[in-house]
Design an enzyme around this catalytic site. Structure first.
Site, short mmCIF file in Angstrom:
data_model
loop_
_atom_site.label_atom_id
_atom_site.label_comp_id
_atom_site.label_asym_id
_atom_site.label_seq_id
_atom_site.Cartn_x
_atom_site.Cartn_y
_atom_site.Cartn_z
CG ASP A 80 -2.09 -0.97 1.07
OD1 ASP A 80 -2.27 -1.51 -0.03
OD2 ASP A 80 -2.80 -1.19 2.07
CG ASP A 126 -0.51 -4.09 -9.72
OD1 ASP A 126 -1.53 -4.76 -9.98
OD2 ASP A 126 0.58 -4.28 -10.30
#
Length: 224
Positions: free
Chosen positions: A108, A134
């Site tokens: 993250d 992503d």
């Protein structure tokens, strides 16, 4: 003596009336202030809920729902005014390995760092969103495929040369597709995604551009 008493009573009544008017006005002002505070709280809550509905909670970028709305708007503008725009999709090479070996918190953090880096390199008029996982999307407004491809290639270099706190060396692969009038959103996304896949297959850490769509003799559309 009687007149003095009457005058005293009158003065007392006037003072009492004045006090009552003051208290009533004060109570009214308090009531109005409370109502105003409540309205402000509701407005802030509504604004916060709207922001949550269109913002990715990890990166702070616009989310997929907001992206879909903006893409539809850009397509409508392109159809009406014949203005070009292009779509850039990209993702992080080997992101699953980073998540598996270093944990989701590091993953993250990398998403946030990368988002901030890319946001500094694109124009304010471009639309930047987290597509999911992503994968990210950039709507390059007023941009031909050539210009968007140059942007993608510059971002490849920017990312590969940057030293991230979350991971020592990170690269990204990019896919670019220019919108063709009459094309559907699904078709544009598919072409950009295919270009991204080709970048992965050709070694990663690179940008690939989708070929333009051309109408064939039957009036249908095929990829050149």
């Amino acid at each position: 003596m009687f007149a003095s008493r009457v005058l005293g009573i009158i003065v007392t009544l006037m003072v009492t009336a004045t006090a009552l008017v003051y208290l009533a006005g004060r109570e009214r002002r308090i009531h109005d202030n409370v109502q105003m505070d409540q309205r402000l709280e509701l407005e802030l809550l509504a604004r916060d809920l709207k922001s949550q509905a269109t913002t990715d909670p990890v990166t702070g970028l616009r989310n997929r729902a907001k992206f879909n709305k903006r893409l539809a708007d850009e397509m409508a503008r392109a159809e009406r005014y014949a203005t070009p725009f292009s779509l850039v999709l990209y993702d992080i090479d080997g992101f699953k390995t980073i998540n598996d070996t270093q944990g989701h918190q590091v993953g993250d953090q990398l998403l946030v760092e990368l988002s901030e880096l890319v946001a500094r390199k694109i124009r304010r008029t471009d639309f930047f969103a987290r597509w999911g996982g992503d994968e990210f999307a950039i709507i390059a407004t007023q941009s031909s495929g050539d210009r968007a491809a140059r942007l993608a290639k510059s971002l490849v270099k920017t990312v590969s040369e940057h030293r991230f706190k979350a991971a020592p060396h990170v690269t990204c692969s990019f896919g670019v597709a220019e919108y063709s009038r009459g094309e559907t959103a699904e078709s544009l996304l598919s072409r950009a995604d295919e270009a991204l896949y080709r970048a992965k297959m050709n070694g990663r850490n690179r940008a690939e551009r989708a070929p333009p769509r051309k109408p064939n003799g039957s009036g249908l559309v095929e990829v050149a």
